[in-house]
Design an enzyme around this catalytic site. Structure first.
Site, PDB file in Angstrom:
ATOM      1  N   TYR A 143     -14.616 -10.513   0.665  1.00 28.23           N
ATOM      2  CA  TYR A 143     -14.585 -10.447   2.147  1.00 28.23           C
ATOM      3  C   TYR A 143     -15.141 -11.730   2.695  1.00 28.23           C
ATOM      4  CZ  TYR A 143     -13.663  -6.075   2.431  1.00 28.23           C
ATOM      5  OH  TYR A 143     -13.059  -4.452   2.713  1.00 28.23           O
ATOM      6  N   LYS A 194     -14.001  -3.811 -12.161  1.00 27.15           N
ATOM      7  CA  LYS A 194     -12.509  -3.883 -12.529  1.00 27.15           C
ATOM      8  C   LYS A 194     -12.908  -5.293 -13.934  1.00 27.15           C
ATOM      9  CE  LYS A 194      -7.655  -3.267 -12.335  1.00 27.15           C
ATOM     10  NZ  LYS A 194      -7.405  -1.973 -13.241  1.00 27.15           N
ATOM     11  N   ASP A 226     -10.298   1.345 -10.275  1.00 30.22           N
ATOM     12  CA  ASP A 226      -8.956   2.495 -10.163  1.00 30.22           C
ATOM     13  C   ASP A 226      -9.580   4.348 -11.002  1.00 30.22           C
ATOM     14  OD1 ASP A 226      -8.809   1.024 -12.306  1.00 30.22           O
ATOM     15  OD2 ASP A 226      -7.031   1.265 -13.176  1.00 30.22           O
ATOM     16  N   ASP A 250     -16.248  -0.573   0.411  1.00 31.02           N
ATOM     17  CA  ASP A 250     -15.477  -0.490   1.575  1.00 31.02           C
ATOM     18  C   ASP A 250     -14.277   0.291   1.222  1.00 31.02           C
ATOM     19  OD1 ASP A 250     -14.234  -0.596   4.031  1.00 31.02           O
ATOM     20  OD2 ASP A 250     -13.853  -1.966   3.897  1.00 31.02           O
ATOM     21  N   ASP A 254     -14.914   5.428   1.976  1.00 28.20           N
ATOM     22  CA  ASP A 254     -14.582   5.772   3.028  1.00 28.20           C
ATOM     23  C   ASP A 254     -13.686   7.451   1.757  1.00 28.20           C
ATOM     24  OD1 ASP A 254     -14.999   4.346   5.023  1.00 28.20           O
ATOM     25  OD2 ASP A 254     -13.198   3.936   4.988  1.00 28.20           O
TER      26      ASP A 254
END
Ligand code: NAD
Length: 360
Positions: A143, A194, A226, A250, A254
């Site tokens: 970001y 990852k 994943d 992020d 959620d």
């Protein structure tokens, strides 16, 4: 009477003012019960600050936050300010506060209260008893990495770029927060990366393993992002603290939050600098603002996090969480978590019930 410091309340917009009022009501009650005092100040941020001062994050608010030990924030934003330029949108206040206060670690618990296990879209036996803390790195990663942007190519098409960057220092400091947090909970950290594809997260894994040497009492595991997304749905009870990057956090926070089924129940903490910031995960809920229907429990649970992580009042934090659990056990429900057996309760009454339970 011991003084625990200065707390800055920033109610913000919409239901922010309603839920922060209940959070402060509970804070006042718990301070009396445990015999501590605090200094309470209030400041403007968000749409209301824009209306009154022309900016969503006035310098005065920032100065007051920097002089405080903790900030309790409601929510910012709403349809009234949606057409404003990005630079003065209410949501800019959140980014500004996080950056200026150096809040590099975001803690989001996903805990299922037994009485609300039916609120989840997953089977009761899968979610009952989950108690996960997602720890998201908040000020680095893709970001913020440079170069970024969209450029025109010679053939008239465009090219979009973002850059994933983490330095050893950034990884080390968030890893320490993860291990320290796990020590206060289930003593298990799952670091999510990852590393099989992204070199940057290969470094992430290497540094986390190195920092772990100082925390041998905490169990460390690694998981690709994943797989973690799948495991959260398949068997969420395996997790205690999930440590991850800004982008993965992020998304996973959620996902973990939704295991609990209700946005009105979810607190959060952003820590790192001298002053931590505590806020419910939800927004200003313009559709129910001003109607006394908002669930204040996310904010009340944010007050508990504030006492635990910034003000070192662990007993008081536990007492608030126990009081919330007991009010739910007695069947009281705001409309968002209402079920056939519940007793419908408004925002202020819910706050009063938590205070009553605290004093029992
Ligand atoms: P929202 O979280 O405000 O609302 C989503 C839905 O959940 C709505 O139906 C709302 O009524 C319900 N809801 C949310 N909190 C609730 C509570 N405590 N009790 C009962 N029901 C609750 O998200 P949104 O509608 O996407 O955003 C509304 C505004 O809030 C936007 O301006 C957005 O930018 C802003 N926002 C702010 C924050 C923040 O301040 N941290 C976070 C998210 C959204």
């Amino acid at each position: 009477m011991s003084d625990i410091g200065t707390i800055l309340a920033i109610p913000g917009d919409g239901i922010g003012t309603e839920v922060v009022a209940e959070g402060l009501k509970v804070l006042e009650a718990v301070s009396k019960k445990f015999g501590f005092s605090f200094t309470l100040k209030e400041a403007l941020a968000g749409g209301i600050a824009y209306d009154k001062t022309g900016t969503p994050l006035p310098q005065k608010t920032l100065d007051m936050a920097k002089e405080s030990d903790a900030v309790l924030l409601g929510a910012v934003g709403g349809p009234k300010w949606e057409d404003l330029d990005y630079s003065v949108r209410p949501e800019r206040a959140l980014l500004g506060l996080r950056a200026e206060l150096g809040l590099f670690a975001n803690l989001r618990p996903a805990k299922v209260f037994p009485e609300l296990a039916d609120a989840s879209t997953l089977k009761k036996e899968v979610v009952e008893g989950i108690d996960i803390m997602v720890l998201r790195e908040l000020t680095g990663g893709i970001y913020f990495g440079e170069p970024k942007g969209i450029t025109k190519l010679e053939d008239g098409t465009e090219r979009g770029v973002n850059t994933l960057i983490y330095t050893t220092g950034e990884i080390e400091r968030i890893a320490r927060v993860a291990f320290e947090t796990a020590r206060k909970r289930g003593k298990k950290v799952t670091s999510v990366d990852k590393a099989n594809v992204l070199e940057c997260t290969e470094l992430w894994r290497k540094v986390v393993i190195k920092v772990h040497k100082d925390y041998q009492d905490v169990e460390l595991g690694h998981m690709y992002v994943d797989n973690c997304a799948m495991q959260l749905i398949r068997n969420p009870k395996q997790f205690d603290v999930i440590l991850t990057t800004n982008l993965f956090g992020d998304i996973l926070s959620d996902e973990a939050a939704m295991l609990t089924g209700s946005i009105g129940m979810l607190p959060s903490a952003s820590v790192g600098g001298k002053c931590g910031m505590y806020e419910p995960v939800h927004g200003s809920a313009p559709d129910i603002a001003g109607q006394g229907k908002a669930n204040p429990l996310a904010t009340i649970l944010s007050v508990a996090m504030m006492l635990r992580y910034s003000l070192n009042c662990l007993e008081a934090a536990d007492a608030i969480e126990t009081a919330v659990a007991s009010v739910l056990k007695e069947g009281y429900r705001t409309p968002d978590i209402m079920d056939d057996k519940g007793q419908l309760t408004g925002t202020a009454k819910m706050g009063d019930l938590v205070v009553k339970a605290l004093n029992q």
